[in-house]
Structure formats: C-alpha cells, structure tokens
Design a protein around this motif. Sequence first.
Motif, short mmCIF file in Angstrom:
data_model
loop_
_atom_site.label_atom_id
_atom_site.label_comp_id
_atom_site.label_asym_id
_atom_site.label_seq_id
_atom_site.Cartn_x
_atom_site.Cartn_y
_atom_site.Cartn_z
N LEU A 23 48.15 39.85 8.22
CA LEU A 23 47.67 41.24 8.20
C LEU A 23 46.47 41.39 7.29
CD1 LEU A 23 51.10 43.11 8.00
CD2 LEU A 23 49.59 42.92 9.97
N LEU A 24 46.55 40.80 6.10
CA LEU A 24 45.43 40.88 5.17
C LEU A 24 44.20 40.18 5.74
CD1 LEU A 24 47.24 40.26 1.78
CD2 LEU A 24 46.25 42.39 2.60
N ARG A 25 44.42 39.05 6.36
CA ARG A 25 43.31 38.29 6.93
C ARG A 25 42.61 39.09 8.03
NH1 ARG A 25 44.20 32.71 10.02
NH2 ARG A 25 42.29 32.84 11.20
N SER A 26 43.37 39.74 8.90
CA SER A 26 42.74 40.51 9.97
C SER A 26 42.02 41.74 9.42
CB SER A 26 43.77 40.92 11.01
OG SER A 26 44.71 41.81 10.46
N ALA A 27 42.60 42.37 8.39
CA ALA A 27 41.95 43.54 7.80
C ALA A 27 40.65 43.15 7.11
CB ALA A 27 42.89 44.23 6.81
N VAL A 28 40.67 42.07 6.37
CA VAL A 28 39.46 41.60 5.68
C VAL A 28 38.42 41.17 6.71
CG1 VAL A 28 38.56 39.78 4.18
CG2 VAL A 28 40.64 41.01 3.55
N MET A 72 56.76 33.95 -2.05
CA MET A 72 55.97 33.14 -1.12
C MET A 72 56.24 33.54 0.32
SD MET A 72 54.03 31.31 -2.81
CE MET A 72 53.47 30.03 -1.76
N GLN A 73 57.50 33.88 0.59
CA GLN A 73 57.85 34.31 1.95
C GLN A 73 57.15 35.63 2.27
OE1 GLN A 73 62.02 34.96 2.54
NE2 GLN A 73 61.85 34.80 4.76
N ARG A 74 57.13 36.56 1.33
CA ARG A 74 56.44 37.85 1.53
C ARG A 74 54.94 37.65 1.73
NH1 ARG A 74 58.96 42.52 2.83
NH2 ARG A 74 60.79 42.75 1.59
N LEU A 75 54.37 36.80 0.91
CA LEU A 75 52.94 36.53 1.04
C LEU A 75 52.61 35.88 2.38
CD1 LEU A 75 51.94 35.31 -2.52
CD2 LEU A 75 51.32 37.44 -1.40
N SER A 76 53.46 35.00 2.83
CA SER A 76 53.20 34.36 4.12
C SER A 76 53.32 35.36 5.27
CB SER A 76 54.15 33.18 4.34
OG SER A 76 55.48 33.65 4.46
N GLN A 77 54.15 36.40 5.09
CA GLN A 77 54.25 37.43 6.12
C GLN A 77 53.05 38.37 6.08
OE1 GLN A 77 57.96 39.32 5.26
NE2 GLN A 77 59.21 37.79 6.36
#
Length: 108
Positions: A12-17, A3-8
């Motif tokens: 980045l994923l949101r901006s790329a998408v 969960m900590q990795r996903l929150s980090q």
Amino acid sequence: MIMQRLSQLYPLLRSAVSLQLRRNLGLTAVAFNKAKELDPVQKLFVEKLREYTTKSKSAGGVVDAGPEYQRNLNDELTKLQRLYGGGDLTKFPDFKFVEPKLEEVTPK
C-alpha cells in the motif's frame, strides 16, 4: 508481529508513494517546459497574437477592416434592431426578474 504488519502495509505504501512521485514528475515536467524557450512556431504564433492585440487596441476594433466591413456591420445591426425592437445590440442585455405574487392557499 511488527514485521508482519510492515509486510502487509508495504504494498500500500509503495503504491501510494509511486502515485505521488508520478504526479510530481508530471507537474515538474510542465514547469520545466514552461521555463524553456518556446519552439520557433509557438514563438511566432505568440508574437503575432501580441501584435494583433496592440493593433486592435490602437484601431479600437477589428484590425484592417475597410469601409465595406463597417457598412455590412451597420446593415446587419439595423436589420437586427428592426427585427428585435431596437436597443443597443453591442451591449449585453440587462435582465430584470420580478418576484411573482403568490396567494396563500388555505386548506378546507
């Protein structure tokens, strides 16, 4: 831990998408715009261009050019031939480059 990795990675994923979606929307807008009918002014402009192209091909040169235009063109071509040594000025020139002869230099 996961969960900590996903929150980090989430920002980045949101901006790329988000970037990909904006690019794709921009491209689809152009594609849909081309599929639509042209506005009347653009349509008239394109029709006039096509009309001029057909007239130009049938006339073999400039459209609606009178004898004065042809006389002026011939006068200018004659002047240029006289200034620059003749040749066909309506064609692109052929360039021929000769490879220079290089001498071998020996060290002393």
